[in-house]
Structures are given as structure tokens and as C-alpha cells.
Design a protein around this motif. Structure first.
Motif, PDB file in Angstrom:
ATOM      1  N   CYS A  26     -61.346 -86.769 -68.617  1.00  0.00           N
ATOM      2  CA  CYS A  26     -59.941 -86.830 -69.039  1.00  0.00           C
ATOM      3  C   CYS A  26     -59.276 -85.459 -69.089  1.00  0.00           C
ATOM      4  N   SER A  29     -61.141 -82.671 -73.545  1.00  0.00           N
ATOM      5  CA  SER A  29     -62.253 -82.230 -74.390  1.00  0.00           C
ATOM      6  C   SER A  29     -62.127 -80.754 -74.757  1.00  0.00           C
ATOM      7  N   CYS A  35     -67.943 -83.924 -72.449  1.00  0.00           N
ATOM      8  CA  CYS A  35     -67.158 -84.840 -73.267  1.00  0.00           C
ATOM      9  C   CYS A  35     -67.363 -84.584 -74.757  1.00  0.00           C
ATOM     10  N   GLY A  37     -65.396 -86.846 -76.787  1.00  0.00           N
ATOM     11  CA  GLY A  37     -64.794 -88.080 -77.297  1.00  0.00           C
ATOM     12  C   GLY A  37     -63.278 -88.098 -77.267  1.00  0.00           C
ATOM     13  N   SER A  38     -62.656 -87.046 -76.783  1.00  0.00           N
ATOM     14  CA  SER A  38     -61.194 -86.952 -76.760  1.00  0.00           C
ATOM     15  C   SER A  38     -60.534 -87.969 -75.830  1.00  0.00           C
ATOM     16  N   HIS A  39     -61.312 -88.618 -74.972  1.00  0.00           N
ATOM     17  CA  HIS A  39     -60.768 -89.580 -74.014  1.00  0.00           C
ATOM     18  C   HIS A  39     -60.364 -90.907 -74.657  1.00  0.00           C
ATOM     19  N   LYS A  40     -60.769 -91.159 -75.876  1.00  0.00           N
ATOM     20  CA  LYS A  40     -60.505 -92.456 -76.508  1.00  0.00           C
ATOM     21  C   LYS A  40     -59.017 -92.789 -76.466  1.00  0.00           C
ATOM     22  N   GLY A  41     -58.721 -93.969 -75.943  1.00  0.00           N
ATOM     23  CA  GLY A  41     -57.350 -94.440 -75.837  1.00  0.00           C
ATOM     24  C   GLY A  41     -56.642 -94.030 -74.554  1.00  0.00           C
ATOM     25  N   THR A  42     -57.319 -93.276 -73.677  1.00  0.00           N
ATOM     26  CA  THR A  42     -56.675 -92.819 -72.442  1.00  0.00           C
ATOM     27  C   THR A  42     -56.934 -93.749 -71.265  1.00  0.00           C
ATOM     28  N   GLU A  45     -62.983 -92.574 -68.784  1.00  0.00           N
ATOM     29  CA  GLU A  45     -64.327 -92.543 -69.358  1.00  0.00           C
ATOM     30  C   GLU A  45     -65.110 -91.356 -68.808  1.00  0.00           C
TER      31      GLU A  45
END
Length: 78
Positions: A26, A29, A35, A37-42, A45
């Protein structure tokens, strides 16, 4: 699906030991190129990297490589 953020317009040269790593896809991070975990909701993966031997690799920093997670030079056209 969200477009990835460009973390940097160059690859990350990293020395990896045998093991499993998660490449940030994404670009958000804080622990690039890995990673956090900053990708959550984007809708994006992370990509799993499994190393069987110690090796230096060039991981994509622009997040636009066609050979993710490895750099293919796509950053030169951004």
C-alpha cells in the motif's frame, strides 16, 4: 480498490535471511519496505516473501512493479 502510495521512487536493497517477510503493497507502512498493518481499509494486501537462503534483494519502493514485491524499474516512469 485504492491506488498504492509511492513510498519512494527507488528500490529498497535489503539483505534477507531465510524466513517469511511481508512486503508493504500500500505504501503507507512506517516500516518500509515491510508491512506494519497500515493497509487496513485500503483494499490492498501485503505480499508474502519466503526466503530459503540469505540473499540481497531489491524490493519495489514505488509499489507499481509488475513483478511485486521485486523491483522491475517501474519507478523510472512515474
Amino acid at each position: 480498490m485504492t491506488e498504492p502510495a509511492i513510498a519512494q521512487k527507488a528500490p529498497y536493497a535489503v539483505d534477507l535471511k531465510p524466513g517469511v517477510y511481508w512486503w508493504c503493497a500500500c505504501g503507507r507502512s512506517k516500516t518500509q519496505p515491510f508491512c506494519d498493518g497500515s493497509h487496513k481499509g485500503t483494499g490492498l494486501e501485503p505480499v508474502k516473501i519466503e526466503m530459503t537462503e540469505a540473499k540481497q534483494v531489491y524490493l519495489c519502493g514505488c509499489k507499481h512493479s509488475r513483478t511485486k514485491p521485486f523491483c522491475d524499474g517501474s519507478h523510472k516512469t512515474l
